[in-house]
Design a protein around this motif. Sequence first.
Motif, PDB file in Angstrom:
ATOM      1  N   PRO A   1       0.786  -1.429  -0.222  1.00  0.00           N
ATOM      2  CA  PRO A   1      -0.097   0.051   0.001  1.00  0.00           C
ATOM      3  C   PRO A   1       1.042   1.339   0.153  1.00  0.00           C
ATOM      4  CG  PRO A   1      -0.820  -1.534   1.535  1.00  0.00           C
ATOM      5  CD  PRO A   1       0.428  -2.164   1.035  1.00  0.00           C
ATOM      6  N   ALA A   2       0.292   2.218  -0.590  1.00  0.00           N
ATOM      7  CA  ALA A   2       1.074   3.521  -0.960  1.00  0.00           C
ATOM      8  C   ALA A   2       1.651   4.086   0.505  1.00  0.00           C
ATOM      9  CB  ALA A   2       0.241   4.569  -1.509  1.00  0.00           C
ATOM     10  N   ALA A   3       0.848   4.213   1.488  1.00  0.00           N
ATOM     11  CA  ALA A   3       1.361   4.809   2.904  1.00  0.00           C
ATOM     12  C   ALA A   3       2.559   3.947   3.308  1.00  0.00           C
ATOM     13  CB  ALA A   3       0.231   4.838   3.653  1.00  0.00           C
ATOM     14  N   GLN A   4       2.199   2.429   3.307  1.00  0.00           N
ATOM     15  CA  GLN A   4       3.186   1.874   3.878  1.00  0.00           C
ATOM     16  C   GLN A   4       4.563   1.792   3.077  1.00  0.00           C
ATOM     17  OE1 GLN A   4       1.904  -2.512   4.244  1.00  0.00           O
ATOM     18  NE2 GLN A   4       3.996  -3.346   4.664  1.00  0.00           N
ATOM     19  N   ALA A   5       4.369   2.010   1.835  1.00  0.00           N
ATOM     20  CA  ALA A   5       5.672   1.906   0.905  1.00  0.00           C
ATOM     21  C   ALA A   5       6.226   3.142   1.113  1.00  0.00           C
ATOM     22  CB  ALA A   5       4.995   1.908  -0.660  1.00  0.00           C
ATOM     23  N   ALA A   6       5.568   4.198   1.420  1.00  0.00           N
ATOM     24  CA  ALA A   6       6.535   5.549   1.833  1.00  0.00           C
ATOM     25  C   ALA A   6       6.972   5.444   3.025  1.00  0.00           C
ATOM     26  CB  ALA A   6       5.197   6.617   1.713  1.00  0.00           C
ATOM     27  N   PHE A   7       6.361   4.856   3.961  1.00  0.00           N
ATOM     28  CA  PHE A   7       6.907   4.730   5.455  1.00  0.00           C
ATOM     29  C   PHE A   7       8.232   3.869   5.396  1.00  0.00           C
ATOM     30  CE2 PHE A   7       7.060   1.954   9.284  1.00  0.00           C
ATOM     31  CZ  PHE A   7       7.130   3.001  10.172  1.00  0.00           C
ATOM     32  N   LEU A   8       8.191   2.743   4.690  1.00  0.00           N
ATOM     33  CA  LEU A   8       9.284   1.886   4.485  1.00  0.00           C
ATOM     34  C   LEU A   8      10.665   2.564   3.997  1.00  0.00           C
ATOM     35  CD1 LEU A   8       7.554  -1.582   3.909  1.00  0.00           C
ATOM     36  CD2 LEU A   8       8.607  -0.825   5.973  1.00  0.00           C
ATOM     37  N   ARG A   9       9.882   3.383   2.858  1.00  0.00           N
ATOM     38  CA  ARG A   9      11.219   3.739   2.239  1.00  0.00           C
ATOM     39  C   ARG A   9      12.010   4.723   3.147  1.00  0.00           C
ATOM     40  NH1 ARG A   9      13.906   7.935   1.950  1.00  0.00           N
ATOM     41  NH2 ARG A   9      14.145   9.779   0.447  1.00  0.00           N
ATOM     42  N   TYR A  10      11.183   5.522   4.169  1.00  0.00           N
ATOM     43  CA  TYR A  10      11.737   6.763   5.209  1.00  0.00           C
ATOM     44  C   TYR A  10      12.315   5.855   6.092  1.00  0.00           C
ATOM     45  CZ  TYR A  10      10.650  10.940   2.932  1.00  0.00           C
ATOM     46  OH  TYR A  10      10.565  12.185   2.290  1.00  0.00           O
ATOM     47  N   VAL A  11      11.757   4.773   6.873  1.00  0.00           N
ATOM     48  CA  VAL A  11      12.467   4.012   7.667  1.00  0.00           C
ATOM     49  C   VAL A  11      13.755   3.467   7.260  1.00  0.00           C
ATOM     50  CG1 VAL A  11      12.110   1.899   9.096  1.00  0.00           C
ATOM     51  CG2 VAL A  11      10.243   3.271   9.053  1.00  0.00           C
ATOM     52  N   LEU A  12      13.632   2.623   5.948  1.00  0.00           N
ATOM     53  CA  LEU A  12      15.009   2.166   5.666  1.00  0.00           C
ATOM     54  C   LEU A  12      15.906   3.232   5.334  1.00  0.00           C
ATOM     55  CD1 LEU A  12      13.068  -0.446   3.302  1.00  0.00           C
ATOM     56  CD2 LEU A  12      14.443  -0.777   5.423  1.00  0.00           C
ATOM     57  N   GLY A  13      15.539   4.512   5.281  1.00  0.00           N
ATOM     58  CA  GLY A  13      16.617   5.547   4.942  1.00  0.00           C
ATOM     59  C   GLY A  13      17.135   6.126   6.273  1.00  0.00           C
ATOM     60  N   LEU A  14      16.511   5.880   7.140  1.00  0.00           N
ATOM     61  CA  LEU A  14      16.929   6.435   8.450  1.00  0.00           C
ATOM     62  C   LEU A  14      18.634   6.350   8.545  1.00  0.00           C
ATOM     63  CD1 LEU A  14      14.002   5.931  11.076  1.00  0.00           C
ATOM     64  CD2 LEU A  14      14.910   7.863   9.689  1.00  0.00           C
ATOM     65  N   VAL A  15      19.265   4.890   7.985  1.00  0.00           N
ATOM     66  CA  VAL A  15      20.545   4.854   8.099  1.00  0.00           C
ATOM     67  C   VAL A  15      21.379   5.844   7.553  1.00  0.00           C
ATOM     68  CG1 VAL A  15      20.659   3.507   5.792  1.00  0.00           C
ATOM     69  CG2 VAL A  15      22.319   3.148   7.836  1.00  0.00           C
ATOM     70  N   PHE A  16      20.741   6.663   6.703  1.00  0.00           N
ATOM     71  CA  PHE A  16      21.417   7.676   6.196  1.00  0.00           C
ATOM     72  C   PHE A  16      21.372   8.901   7.117  1.00  0.00           C
ATOM     73  CE2 PHE A  16      19.927   5.455   2.340  1.00  0.00           C
ATOM     74  CZ  PHE A  16      21.427   4.902   2.094  1.00  0.00           C
ATOM     75  N   LEU A  17      20.583   9.165   8.336  1.00  0.00           N
ATOM     76  CA  LEU A  17      20.432  10.106   9.228  1.00  0.00           C
ATOM     77  C   LEU A  17      21.332  10.241  10.055  1.00  0.00           C
ATOM     78  CD1 LEU A  17      18.129  12.328   9.883  1.00  0.00           C
ATOM     79  CD2 LEU A  17      17.211  10.579  11.497  1.00  0.00           C
ATOM     80  N   ILE A  18      22.150   9.106  10.286  1.00  0.00           N
ATOM     81  CA  ILE A  18      23.211   9.130  11.389  1.00  0.00           C
ATOM     82  C   ILE A  18      24.166  10.239  11.440  1.00  0.00           C
ATOM     83  CG2 ILE A  18      25.209   7.734  12.271  1.00  0.00           C
ATOM     84  CD1 ILE A  18      23.679   5.231  11.329  1.00  0.00           C
ATOM     85  N   PRO A  19      24.641  10.695  10.096  1.00  0.00           N
ATOM     86  CA  PRO A  19      25.657  11.906  10.324  1.00  0.00           C
ATOM     87  C   PRO A  19      24.895  13.018  10.830  1.00  0.00           C
ATOM     88  CG  PRO A  19      26.026  10.611   8.415  1.00  0.00           C
ATOM     89  CD  PRO A  19      24.509  10.240   8.869  1.00  0.00           C
TER      90      PRO A  19
END
Length: 300
Positions: free
Chosen positions: A38-56
């Motif tokens: 589902p669109a909302a879940q796909a968007a959520f997973l995109r951001y959750v999986l991208g949190l690794v780039f947030l560390i710096p």
Amino acid sequence: MQSPQASRPLAGILWMALTGVMFVAVTAVVKHVGDGVPAAQAAFLRYVLGLVFLIPMIRPIVAARLTGRQIRLFGLRGAVHTLAVILWFFAMARIPIAEVTAMNYLSPVYITIGAALFMGERLPPRRLAAVIVALIGALIILRPGMKAIEIGHIAMLGTALFFAAGYLIAKQLSGEVSAAVVVGMLSITVTIGLSPFAWAVWVTPTLPQLGWLFLVACFATAGHYTMTLAFAAAPLTVTQPVTFLQLVWAVILGAVVFGEPVDGWVVLGGAVILGSVTFITWREAVARRSVTPVVSATKV
């Protein structure tokens, strides 16, 4: 404003062309995942999986000591960006890639209108004419009365509007905190904002789906990075027209990979919108203002 000595037009053009490839790759992967998630879940997973780039960015965020007003503004930006991202993922699964790409060009036009209405920016006759031309470009793409306007098109109109609202809020904050804080807080607030929507429609994703959505995060992060390099190398008046290549890549990708028919009206409408945005950008450069962003700045 960049000095002539510091400007490297060729480098800026190449970096922006690569940015277009990165963002078209994002749309391709999301199109491939389609309605499987589902669109909302796909968007959520995109951001959750991208949190690794947030560390710096964690240290600059903590060091910024944000005020209550700034936190509220970041929260508001996260809310409108959340809606934009959900609508974008929804539209991506329903209308051709080229139409999504072309209609996303409207965001800078909405930003110009919003800056005039809410930030006291002047909207002189030539800029107003450019805005009207851009809206005509949108009508060329949609062609109401000549073809069916699908729910995906309506979603993209909302996407561009919400992305524009988010950019205007970010514009206010960019003079107060560093770029790392602006980007990092966006990732945090959008992840939080998407979570209840994702929970409401949650289906257990497969490992391949998680892999594809992590790839979306990688391409999106790389696109924003190469866009930053383009900004550093050359002024917007040089790099803005290069964003038209995104539509070219999208048309080719849609036709070759997804079997979508090439619609000349969509290409024409996208060219009209981008021409208008480029003119507005040039006028702002002449006036030494910086309100209208490059098209790619309003992306997932």
